[in-house]
Design an enzyme around this catalytic site. Structure first.
Site, PDB file in Angstrom:
ATOM      1  CD  GLU A 129      -2.767  -1.364  -0.069  1.00 21.16           C
ATOM      2  OE1 GLU A 129      -2.888  -0.411  -0.870  1.00 21.16           O
ATOM      3  OE2 GLU A 129      -3.259  -2.488  -0.295  1.00 21.16           O
ATOM      4  CG  HIS A 138      -1.828  -4.004  -8.695  1.00 24.11           C
ATOM      5  ND1 HIS A 138      -3.188  -3.913  -8.781  1.00 24.11           N
ATOM      6  CD2 HIS A 138      -1.520  -3.855  -7.383  1.00 24.11           C
ATOM      7  CE1 HIS A 138      -3.696  -3.723  -7.564  1.00 24.11           C
ATOM      8  NE2 HIS A 138      -2.693  -3.675  -6.703  1.00 24.11           N
ATOM      9  CB  CYS A 139       4.469  -5.145 -10.215  1.00 30.00           C
ATOM     10  SG  CYS A 139       6.020  -5.742 -10.873  1.00 30.00           S
ATOM     11  CB  CYS A 143       7.197  -7.437  -7.592  1.00 31.14           C
ATOM     12  SG  CYS A 143       7.177  -5.706  -7.116  1.00 31.14           S
ATOM     13  CB  CYS A 162      10.548  -6.545  -9.305  1.00 31.93           C
ATOM     14  SG  CYS A 162       9.611  -5.260 -10.166  1.00 31.93           S
TER      15      CYS A 162
HETATM   16 ZN   LIG Z   1      -2.672  -3.021  -4.809  1.00 40.60          ZN
HETATM   17 ZN   LIG Z   2       7.487  -4.851  -9.249  1.00 47.76          ZN
END
Ligand SMILES: [Zn+2]
Ligand SMILES: [Zn+2]
Length: 181
Positions: A129, A138-139, A143, A162
């Protein structure tokens, strides 16, 4: 320096607040300081849904923004709430960041189910957060910014960023520090 105000709401009693603060400081790729407010916060029940037994997370964030508005130009607010929460169209959320307000809340009810995993889960939610508050989306990599919609997914992802997210955080930080003057 990113200053984070770590607030415990509704007797969240994270207990490990100093541990959480130490880990956040150590794991964040940019300089970060965690501070604690003097007063404890009790959330009013007008955004608690008694049928669902959940808080409306977006309204909680707005309320906390209003309450700490006088500090918000100096701090990013991270609030740990004892309870469960949702937003419209989702059954539940582990946490919710409102970057425009600089406020994020995380909810402990669902992550407490396994006491031995509690601190690690709390740390991941806090990093995730805060990452949103500092400009990350988002990733899909290995990560902490990976979206997680279940405890299994939360437990699976690492408590680290990451390389791509780290470089985004560094860019955000440089801009932020420039603006702070
Ligand atoms: Zn999130
Ligand atoms: Zn990431």
């Amino acid at each position: 320096m990113i200053r984070v105000l770590l607030v415990q709401a509704n007797e969240a009693n994270i207990g490990e607040a100093s541990l959480l603060s130490r880990e956040l400081t150590a794991r964040f790729p940019v300089p970060l300081r965690v501070e604690f407010p003097i007063e404890e916060v009790v959330l009013p029940l007008f955004f608690y849904n008694f049928d669902r037994m959940q808080f409306r997370a977006d309204l909680v964030n707005k309320y906390l923004y209003d309450k700490f508005k006088f500090l918000i130009d100096k701090y990013f607010l991270l609030v740990v709430v004892s309870g469960d929460a949702y937003v419209p169209d989702l059954n539940f959320v582990f946490g919710l960041a409102s970057p425009q307000l600089r406020v994020a809340s995380i909810y402990t009810k669902r992550i407490r189910t396994n006491p031995s995993r509690y601190v690690e889960r709390l740390l991941k939610l806090a990093m995730h957060e805060l990452g949103h508050l500092l400009g990350l989306g988002h990733c899909r990599n290995e990560c902490v910014m990976r979206f997680s919609n279940s405890l299994a997914e939360l437990d699976e992802k690492p408590a680290s960023f990451c390389e791509e997210c780290i470089s985004r955080l560094r860019k955000f930080y440089n801009l932020y520090v420039d603006n702070e003057g």
